[in-house]
Write an enzyme that holds these catalytic residues in place. Structure first.
Site, PDB file in Angstrom:
ATOM      1  NE  ARG A  88      -3.849  -0.739   2.221  1.00  0.00           N
ATOM      2  CZ  ARG A  88      -5.007  -0.887   1.588  1.00  0.00           C
ATOM      3  NH1 ARG A  88      -5.541   0.119   0.965  1.00  0.00           N
ATOM      4  NH2 ARG A  88      -5.642  -2.029   1.599  1.00  0.00           N
ATOM      5  NE  ARG A 127     -22.437   0.938  -8.722  1.00  0.00           N
ATOM      6  CZ  ARG A 127     -21.177   0.539  -8.680  1.00  0.00           C
ATOM      7  NH1 ARG A 127     -20.677  -0.164  -9.657  1.00  0.00           N
ATOM      8  NH2 ARG A 127     -20.403   0.859  -7.673  1.00  0.00           N
ATOM      9  NE  ARG A 139     -22.603  -2.484  -3.917  1.00  0.00           N
ATOM     10  CZ  ARG A 139     -21.747  -2.809  -4.871  1.00  0.00           C
ATOM     11  NH1 ARG A 139     -22.103  -3.529  -5.895  1.00  0.00           N
ATOM     12  NH2 ARG A 139     -20.503  -2.371  -4.819  1.00  0.00           N
ATOM     13  NE  ARG A 150     -13.082   2.952  -0.871  1.00  0.00           N
ATOM     14  CZ  ARG A 150     -13.771   2.134  -1.679  1.00  0.00           C
ATOM     15  NH1 ARG A 150     -15.034   2.352  -1.921  1.00  0.00           N
ATOM     16  NH2 ARG A 150     -13.191   1.094  -2.245  1.00  0.00           N
TER      17      ARG A 150
END
Length: 198
Positions: A88, A127, A139, A150
């Site tokens: 990462r 979406r 979701r 993010r």
């Protein structure tokens, strides 16, 4: 076939990793899964990781590197593996290079899925709109605001990995905005070339 996939959330890494897992019979190793497995089997490093997590702290690079090292030694990784979400950071990448060298292994490829971040955000917004219009439930991870955060975190922490692997000559880039089939065929071409060079 030892690979690393790079790219921001929503770039399609999971989809491509699944296809390669089926094609080559190699496991996709995600940091979260490896951590949970180490904790579940109560390995020495798993116990250390659990103590850190129970204290509400982030697991150190040293522990994560050790868990990855143990996992790579597993029988199902003999033919190779796909690393997803690891390394990462650049220090983790450097540690991985040393770890693999110590095992007499090397990476075949580091593949980055390049994407248009604005288009990814629009994709999620569409979406959400389509789901609501169809009377469905959105979701929890289909949240454009959370997704943007993010992306920022990815740019700050993980994007420098691209420069690291470009400098080592291991980085290959693929247009992640292309169709799934096109991305798959480009990845397969990169892997064919990597195995020919090996």
């Amino acid at each position: 076939m030892r690979l690393i996939f790079l790219g921001p959330p929503g770039a399609g890494k999971g989809t491509q990793a699944k296809l390669l897992t089926e094609k080559y019979g190699i496991p996709q190793l995600s940091t979260g899964d490896m951590l949970r497995a180490a904790v579940a089997v109560q390995s020495d490093v798993g116990k250390r990781a659990k103590a850190v997590m129970d204290a509400g702290q982030l697991v150190s690079d040293e522990i994560v590197n050790e868990i990855v090292s143990d996992r790579i030694d597993s029988a199902d990784c003999a033919k190779g593996f796909i690393l997803d979400g690891y390394p990462r950071t650049v220090p983790q990448a450097v540690a991985l290079g040393k770890m693999l060298a110590g095992k007499g292994l090397r990476l075949d490829s580091v593949i980055e899925l390049k994407v248009d971040e604005d288009a990814l955000v629009r994709r999620i917004e569409n979406r959400v709109a389509e789901t609501i219009a169809a009377g469905g439930t959105v979701r929890s991870d289909d949240n454009p605001e959370a997704f943007k955060k993010r992306l920022v975190e990815y740019r700050e922490k993980t994007a420098p990995l691209s420069q690291h692997y470009a400098a080592t000559g291991e980085l290959k880039t693929v247009d992640g905005m292309a169709s799934v089939e096109t991305v798959t065929s480009e990845i397969n071409a990169i892997l064919a070339s990597a195995s020919a060079d090996a």
